[in-house]
Design an enzyme around this catalytic site. Sequence first.
Site, PDB file in Angstrom:
ATOM      1  N   GLY A   1      31.236  79.824  72.915  1.00  0.00           N
ATOM      2  CA  GLY A   1      32.105  78.893  73.624  1.00  0.00           C
ATOM      3  C   GLY A   1      33.530  78.939  73.137  1.00  0.00           C
ATOM      4  O   GLY A   1      33.961  79.878  72.471  1.00  0.00           O
TER       5      GLY A   1
ATOM      6  N   SER B   1      40.725  78.215  71.937  1.00  0.00           N
ATOM      7  CA  SER B   1      41.403  78.297  73.241  1.00  0.00           C
ATOM      8  C   SER B   1      42.639  77.404  73.278  1.00  0.00           C
ATOM      9  O   SER B   1      43.541  77.618  74.073  1.00  0.00           O
ATOM     10  CB  SER B   1      40.456  77.886  74.362  1.00  0.00           C
ATOM     11  OG  SER B   1      40.021  76.558  74.161  1.00  0.00           O
ATOM     12  N   ASP B   2      42.665  76.376  72.416  1.00  0.00           N
ATOM     13  CA  ASP B   2      43.858  75.529  72.363  1.00  0.00           C
ATOM     14  C   ASP B   2      44.040  74.991  70.951  1.00  0.00           C
ATOM     15  O   ASP B   2      43.086  74.904  70.179  1.00  0.00           O
ATOM     16  CB  ASP B   2      43.792  74.402  73.398  1.00  0.00           C
ATOM     17  CG  ASP B   2      42.467  73.692  73.437  1.00  0.00           C
ATOM     18  OD1 ASP B   2      41.477  74.310  73.888  1.00  0.00           O
ATOM     19  OD2 ASP B   2      42.395  72.541  72.997  1.00  0.00           O
TER      20      ASP B   2
HETATM   21  N1  HPA Z   1      38.278  69.517  72.490  1.00  0.00           N
HETATM   22  C1  HPA Z   1      36.963  69.597  72.665  1.00  0.00           C
HETATM   23  N2  HPA Z   1      36.343  70.703  73.038  1.00  0.00           N
HETATM   24  C2  HPA Z   1      37.093  71.791  73.263  1.00  0.00           C
HETATM   25  C3  HPA Z   1      38.470  71.779  73.095  1.00  0.00           C
HETATM   26  C4  HPA Z   1      39.090  70.580  72.693  1.00  0.00           C
HETATM   27  O1  HPA Z   1      40.315  70.510  72.531  1.00  0.00           O
HETATM   28  N3  HPA Z   1      38.931  73.014  73.406  1.00  0.00           N
HETATM   29  C5  HPA Z   1      37.861  73.764  73.748  1.00  0.00           C
HETATM   30  N4  HPA Z   1      36.741  73.019  73.658  1.00  0.00           N
END
Ligand code: HPA
Length: 234
Positions: free
Chosen positions: A90, A205-206
């Site tokens: 994920g 991803s962030d």
């Molecule tokens: N928060 C929770 N789950 C996530 C995030 C996030 O910022 N980014 C990718 N999965």
Amino acid sequence: MSTPHNHASAGEIAEKILLPGDPMRAKYIADHFLENAVCYNQVRGMYGYTGSYNGKRVSVQGTGMGMPSMHIYAGELMEHYGVKKLIRVGTCGSLKEELKLKEIVIAMGSTTDSNMNCDRFGSISFAPIADFELLKDAYEEARKRNICATVSNIFTSDKFYDEKGAEKNRLLTSYGITAVDMETCELYTLAAKYGTQALTMLTVSDHLVTGEKCTAEERQTAFEDMIKIALEII
Ligand code: HPA
């Protein structure tokens, strides 16, 4: 033998499975990494496929977002379909300045603000942990490929948008937590319950400290490295 959420019949799902949250990723993995992949589930668009990777029979199943969704899909895979090895592939948010976009996190354990395990265990605080063999193999495979992987405790949050996020994240990072997802705590708890092997691998991803986000293209490359590691070791 199907369930309300999965129309596969007995034997259609392999004992080894990759679990992306996004069902379209399940399709992508089946199309790009598996040979002779056959779709066994389309209920609610939560695609599942079985195929082979280097002669190994492997399935890939979308699990949706959040612990309740993981509870349904992973729970049914273990209880009804006899799945024995599960790797969640994920994405996560980074909580730590040094943990950069696209890097890989391997979750050794999961801490949560979810109530699901309070309901299960009452006053006992259960520690959901990764399978050691999968964890070790994933880390070694990443090293072999010169890919930087952080092994740590992660935070499995019930909220993507959390009013108290900044405060919580500061506390959690001061206790060594590096990243946040929304599913791992339930996957690891179910694996303990059913005596199966589970691991979570995540790409960043962030970034919750710097506010940076991956472009769609960047997400894809980082994701592919992680999929290759997961398929090699499962
Ligand atoms: N928060 C929770 N789950 C996530 C995030 C996030 O910022 N980014 C990718 N999965």
